[in-house]
Design a protein around this motif. Structure first.
Motif, mmCIF file in Angstrom:
data_model
loop_
_atom_site.group_PDB
_atom_site.id
_atom_site.type_symbol
_atom_site.label_atom_id
_atom_site.label_comp_id
_atom_site.label_asym_id
_atom_site.label_seq_id
_atom_site.Cartn_x
_atom_site.Cartn_y
_atom_site.Cartn_z
ATOM 1 N N THR A 10 -20.409 17.174 5.522
ATOM 2 C CA THR A 10 -19.769 17.843 4.387
ATOM 3 C C THR A 10 -20.172 19.302 4.379
ATOM 4 O OG1 THR A 10 -21.649 17.267 3.029
ATOM 5 C CG2 THR A 10 -19.780 15.785 2.939
ATOM 6 N N VAL A 12 -19.102 23.309 3.266
ATOM 7 C CA VAL A 12 -18.220 24.128 2.449
ATOM 8 C C VAL A 12 -17.324 24.922 3.392
ATOM 9 C CG1 VAL A 12 -18.169 26.047 0.843
ATOM 10 C CG2 VAL A 12 -19.921 24.298 0.650
ATOM 11 N N PRO A 13 -16.001 24.874 3.168
ATOM 12 C CA PRO A 13 -15.094 25.612 4.038
ATOM 13 C C PRO A 13 -15.452 27.098 4.056
ATOM 14 C CG PRO A 13 -13.879 24.224 2.484
ATOM 15 C CD PRO A 13 -15.314 24.173 2.088
ATOM 16 N N ARG A 17 -10.024 27.421 0.041
ATOM 17 C CA ARG A 17 -8.823 26.599 0.193
ATOM 18 C C ARG A 17 -7.776 27.092 -0.806
ATOM 19 N NH1 ARG A 17 -11.013 20.933 -0.875
ATOM 20 N NH2 ARG A 17 -8.862 20.446 -1.407
ATOM 21 N N ARG A 23 -7.515 24.013 -8.981
ATOM 22 C CA ARG A 23 -8.481 22.934 -8.757
ATOM 23 C C ARG A 23 -9.777 23.191 -9.521
ATOM 24 N NH1 ARG A 23 -10.299 23.168 -4.132
ATOM 25 N NH2 ARG A 23 -8.937 24.805 -3.330
ATOM 26 N N HIS A 24 -10.263 24.446 -9.474
ATOM 27 C CA HIS A 24 -11.518 24.760 -10.166
ATOM 28 C C HIS A 24 -11.371 24.584 -11.674
ATOM 29 C CE1 HIS A 24 -12.336 27.525 -6.489
ATOM 30 N NE2 HIS A 24 -12.588 26.258 -6.232
ATOM 31 N N SER A 110 -22.302 32.386 -10.179
ATOM 32 C CA SER A 110 -22.783 32.585 -8.811
ATOM 33 C C SER A 110 -21.940 31.806 -7.803
ATOM 34 C CB SER A 110 -24.246 32.157 -8.695
ATOM 35 O OG SER A 110 -24.361 30.747 -8.678
ATOM 36 N N PRO A 112 -18.237 30.758 -5.873
ATOM 37 C CA PRO A 112 -17.017 31.480 -5.455
ATOM 38 C C PRO A 112 -15.770 30.965 -6.180
ATOM 39 C CG PRO A 112 -17.679 29.933 -3.755
ATOM 40 C CD PRO A 112 -18.716 29.849 -4.829
ATOM 41 N N ILE A 113 -15.719 31.122 -7.492
ATOM 42 C CA ILE A 113 -14.549 30.699 -8.266
ATOM 43 C C ILE A 113 -14.065 31.879 -9.094
ATOM 44 C CG2 ILE A 113 -15.236 28.287 -8.410
ATOM 45 C CD1 ILE A 113 -16.312 28.850 -11.222
ATOM 46 N N ARG B 76 -20.848 34.840 -2.579
ATOM 47 C CA ARG B 76 -21.041 33.619 -3.370
ATOM 48 C C ARG B 76 -20.913 32.354 -2.525
ATOM 49 N NH1 ARG B 76 -17.420 36.264 -7.700
ATOM 50 N NH2 ARG B 76 -18.943 37.558 -8.748
ATOM 51 N N ARG B 77 -20.238 32.447 -1.392
ATOM 52 C CA ARG B 77 -20.135 31.276 -0.521
ATOM 53 C C ARG B 77 -21.403 31.072 0.297
ATOM 54 N NH1 ARG B 77 -14.830 30.261 -1.255
ATOM 55 N NH2 ARG B 77 -14.819 28.377 -0.039
ATOM 56 N N LEU B 100 -19.492 18.285 -9.623
ATOM 57 C CA LEU B 100 -18.778 19.451 -10.163
ATOM 58 C C LEU B 100 -19.021 20.686 -9.287
ATOM 59 C CD1 LEU B 100 -17.177 20.969 -12.373
ATOM 60 C CD2 LEU B 100 -19.330 21.267 -13.595
ATOM 61 N N ILE B 101 -20.271 20.919 -8.934
ATOM 62 C CA ILE B 101 -20.580 22.082 -8.087
ATOM 63 C C ILE B 101 -19.847 21.955 -6.744
ATOM 64 C CG2 ILE B 101 -22.409 23.459 -7.000
ATOM 65 C CD1 ILE B 101 -22.765 23.425 -9.979
ATOM 66 N N MET B 103 -17.076 20.392 -6.101
ATOM 67 C CA MET B 103 -15.640 20.651 -6.290
ATOM 68 C C MET B 103 -15.387 22.161 -6.417
ATOM 69 S SD MET B 103 -14.118 17.614 -6.552
ATOM 70 C CE MET B 103 -12.592 17.895 -7.422
ATOM 71 N N LEU B 104 -16.290 22.843 -7.118
ATOM 72 C CA LEU B 104 -16.118 24.283 -7.303
ATOM 73 C C LEU B 104 -16.358 25.032 -5.991
ATOM 74 C CD1 LEU B 104 -17.770 24.818 -10.800
ATOM 75 C CD2 LEU B 104 -15.365 24.537 -10.241
ATOM 76 N N LEU B 105 -17.040 24.366 -5.058
ATOM 77 C CA LEU B 105 -17.264 24.973 -3.742
ATOM 78 C C LEU B 105 -16.191 24.534 -2.746
ATOM 79 C CD1 LEU B 105 -21.136 24.699 -3.562
ATOM 80 C CD2 LEU B 105 -19.820 26.803 -3.389
ATOM 81 N N ASP B 106 -15.105 23.980 -3.272
ATOM 82 C CA ASP B 106 -13.953 23.609 -2.439
ATOM 83 C C ASP B 106 -14.177 22.399 -1.544
ATOM 84 O OD1 ASP B 106 -12.380 25.489 -3.544
ATOM 85 O OD2 ASP B 106 -12.484 26.926 -1.900
ATOM 86 N N LEU B 107 -15.182 21.563 -1.869
ATOM 87 C CA LEU B 107 -15.257 20.294 -1.161
ATOM 88 C C LEU B 107 -14.200 19.379 -1.770
ATOM 89 C CD1 LEU B 107 -19.115 19.585 -1.109
ATOM 90 C CD2 LEU B 107 -17.706 20.374 0.776
ATOM 91 N N CYS B 108 -13.676 18.436 -0.979
ATOM 92 C CA CYS B 108 -12.769 17.472 -1.597
ATOM 93 C C CYS B 108 -13.634 16.456 -2.348
ATOM 94 C CB CYS B 108 -11.869 16.807 -0.560
ATOM 95 S SG CYS B 108 -12.764 15.710 0.523
ATOM 96 N N ARG B 109 -13.012 15.685 -3.248
ATOM 97 C CA ARG B 109 -13.792 14.814 -4.123
ATOM 98 C C ARG B 109 -14.693 13.854 -3.342
ATOM 99 N NH1 ARG B 109 -14.633 13.298 -9.134
ATOM 100 N NH2 ARG B 109 -13.423 15.036 -9.921
ATOM 101 N N ASP B 111 -15.988 14.170 -0.313
ATOM 102 C CA ASP B 111 -17.109 14.905 0.272
ATOM 103 C C ASP B 111 -18.105 15.337 -0.802
ATOM 104 O OD1 ASP B 111 -16.127 14.631 2.750
ATOM 105 O OD2 ASP B 111 -15.490 16.713 3.029
ATOM 106 N N VAL B 151 -26.020 22.381 -2.941
ATOM 107 C CA VAL B 151 -24.802 21.616 -2.648
ATOM 108 C C VAL B 151 -24.010 22.263 -1.519
ATOM 109 C CG1 VAL B 151 -22.576 20.867 -3.566
ATOM 110 C CG2 VAL B 151 -24.630 20.644 -4.963
ATOM 111 N N GLY B 152 -23.880 23.578 -1.583
ATOM 112 C CA GLY B 152 -23.048 24.274 -0.593
ATOM 113 C C GLY B 152 -23.782 24.634 0.681
#
Lengths: 269, 316
Positions: A10, A12-13, A17, A23-24, A110, A112-113, B76-77, B100-101, B103-109, B111, B151-152
């Motif tokens: 897993t 982070v892209p 995306r 989504r956020h 902090s 990226p949203i 931030r990434r 939640l974190i 999802m906000l980091l663009d992982l799919c649910r 993952d 998380v990220g």
């Protein structure tokens, strides 16, 4: 030195995306929803308060105002639905004001949203409050004799229109919530705004019984249109005009207050 | 060495208060930079600028060469942040917080859930994961908070006083977590008020005061500047205090101080000083109830570097 990095499953892209904002915001709306459902006492203002309002107006004043509590109830309920849902929107501003001081908002900042995502999430998540308010009010109204005089679809439209309007107005409360230091301050200012808006209408008494200056205010007050629309859709009568005005005012509230709220949030340290 | 993050000449003012008066910080990849300073020195402000939460009034800062102001989104990434207070949502469960974190980091649910479960297990919170965070103890909250900033899989993580308010056992847990992060190649910026903590974890230490770096170096270098370590003695018989004082004075070549009633302390530079003192006390038959060799406290470091005590600092 060679460094072997096991690539985890897993990651982070690297690049954002698409549709991140939606989504956020939805993920954050879910957060807000979970919080509300886990502290149901927070829903007292949208469950018990409208019932008390109805009891006071209908049984205490209804007879005097319209001669019959039953007739009065029919006229009052669609209007008080609008008031209740608008009061419910105030909680969004108050809650955000409390929330934003907590560390979790630092974390959101902090990540990226989009800066506005936490605000949009809260406003969307609080839609549940409006639904609860309407269900509770209509349920109680029905029990004491309120009857929809049009059809279920029109009544549903009245509810949705009310929710849309309250959603738009809640951006003004979010804005106030971002400006004030204390939750109590938010509530104070919000009441100052809410009272003239909701009571300066034909909600509890016919417009004709009011002095001229007040009638003038009722005529320009956007909430009058929403209440007229709700009454028209639930009881029959003119609909097109009030509905049109409501949609227009809703758009205006969002266009003006959503950017202001986001700006105030960004400026707040 | 590649720099994981760097800050040059950062200035930040809040109204008339100058929080940062031109601060330089930098850390190589996979190292720990300890930022040591008393309350109000500007530690948190510096972290908030590096974490893109605040914009500097002057100076620049970058994470892996990416500017924190111009390209905040990309920064931030790459970062994780753990604040002084636990930045988790109390109403949400441990699992919900981490998902939640994710999802906000663009992982799919899927993952996001997998990553959350993995972290909860790693941080000994697997059992507690389904409970709201408000039922957690202070130490558990802090662990969840650390997990949330990981998380990220960030390249750089900022830990702002991560052990403040924790008891020694919980503090050791956090220390071990930080050590294992570095093993994984993460760069850490750690702010602390304790020299002991910076000494235990950091590769380099920047001491800051009034928004400026007043000393920078490895823990060993810094300790040399402030007079190495301090020997502390409490004789069992208060009447022997004078004899003990004479021994300490002879070994250290300095005049011992009395930090508390019946206790004497003196800084020493020589690694063998402690054993020498022990031998002399034994030969003269002086019993002790307390005998220790400790690092200088932040206050002592401060006093050496600035001639001021940190307590006066907060009173001012």
């Amino acid at each position: 030195m060679t460094l072997t990095v096991t690539r985890p499953t897993t990651t982070v892209p690297e690049n954002p995306r698409p549709f991140g904002f939606v989504r956020h915001s939805l993920a954050l709306a879910r957060r807000s929803l979970i919080k509300t459902l886990r502290t149901p006492e927070q829903l007292l203002d949208v469950t018990l308060q409208p019932v008390i309002f109805v009891v006071v107006y209908v049984f205490l004043l209804g007879g005097a105002i319209s001669g019959s509590t039953h007739d009065y109830l029919q006229l009052l309920l669609p209007a008080i639905m609008v008031q209740t849902v608008m009061f419910g929107g105030m909680a969004t501003g108050v809650n955000l004001n409390t929330d934003i001081g907590k560390g979790v908002f630092d974390r959101f900042r902090s990540l990226p949203i989009a800066r506005s995502a936490p605000l949009v999430g809260s406003v969307l998540g609080d839609l549940i409050r409006y639904v609860v308010a309407i269900v509770s009010l209509l349920g109680f109204g029905y029990a004491i004799g309120f009857r929809i005089q049009t059809d279920p679809l029109s009544a549903l439209a009245a509810c949705l229109l009310t929710i849309l309007f309250a959603f738009s107005v809640s951006w003004a409360f979010v804005f106030i919530g971002m400006l004030m230091r204390q939750p109590g301050g938010v509530q104070g200012v919000a009441f100052l705004v809410l009272f003239p808006l909701t009571f300066g209408t034909s909600m509890v008494a016919p417009k004709e019984s009011m002095p001229g200056w007040l009638q003038a205010w009722v005529n320009v007050n956007p909430v009058s249109h929403v209440m007229d629309a709700a009454r028209g859709l639930m009881l029959g009568g003119p609909v097109a005009g009030p509905v049109g005005w409501t949609l227009l005012w809703s758009a205006a509230f969002i266009v003006v207050f959503a950017p202001l709220a986001v700006r105030a949030y960004r400026l707040r340290v | 060495m590649n720099l994981a993050f760097e800050a040059e000449g950062l200035v930040k003012r809040f109204g008339k208060t100058t929080a940062l008066a031109g601060i330089d910080l930098a850390a190589g990849q996979g190292t720990v930079l300890g930022v040591l300073g008393p309350n109000g020195a500007g530690k948190t402000t510096a972290v908030r600028i590096l974490a893109t939460l605040l914009r500097p009034d002057a100076g620049r800062a970058a994470v892996r060469g990416v500017d924190v102001v111009k390209d905040a989104g990309r920064v931030r990434r790459m970062i994780g942040l753990t604040g002084q207070y636990a930045s988790v949502d109390e109403d949400l469960t441990g699992m919900e917080n981490l998902v939640l974190i994710g999802m906000l980091l663009d992982l799919c649910r899927v993952d996001a859930k997998a990553r959350a479960a993995e972290l909860l297990k790693e941080f000994g919170l697997a059992e507690a994961g389904s409970r709201p965070a408000k039922t957690y103890s202070g130490g558990m909250r802090r662990r969840l908070d650390l997990a949330a900033s990981l998380v990220g899989r960030p390249d750089v993580i900022y830990l702002d006083e991560p052990t403040t308010g924790l008891d020694p056992a919980k503090r050791d847990d956090v220390w071990n977590i930080i050590r294992s992060l570095v093993t994984d190649g993460v760069t850490v910026l750690l702010t602390t008020q304790y020299l002991e903590e910076a000494d235990a974890l950091a590769d380099d230490i920047s001491v800051i005061d009034h928004g400026k770096v007043i000393a920078h170096g490895s823990p060993a270098e810094l300790k040399q500047v402030v007079g190495g370590q301090t020997i502390l003695v409490r004789p069992t018989d208060p009447a022997r205090l004078a004899d003990a004082t004479a021994i300490l004075a002879a070994v250290s070549g300095r005049e011992p101080e009395s930090p508390a009633r019946g206790v004497i302390a003196v800084p020493v530079d020589d690694d063998t000083a402690f054993t020498t003192v022990v031998g002399r006390l034994d030969r003269e038959g002086i019993g002790v109830t307390e005998l220790s060799l400790r690092l200088p406290s932040l206050d002592e470091v401060f006093f050496t570097l600035t001639g001021r005590h940190t307590v006066e600092e907060t009173a001012a």
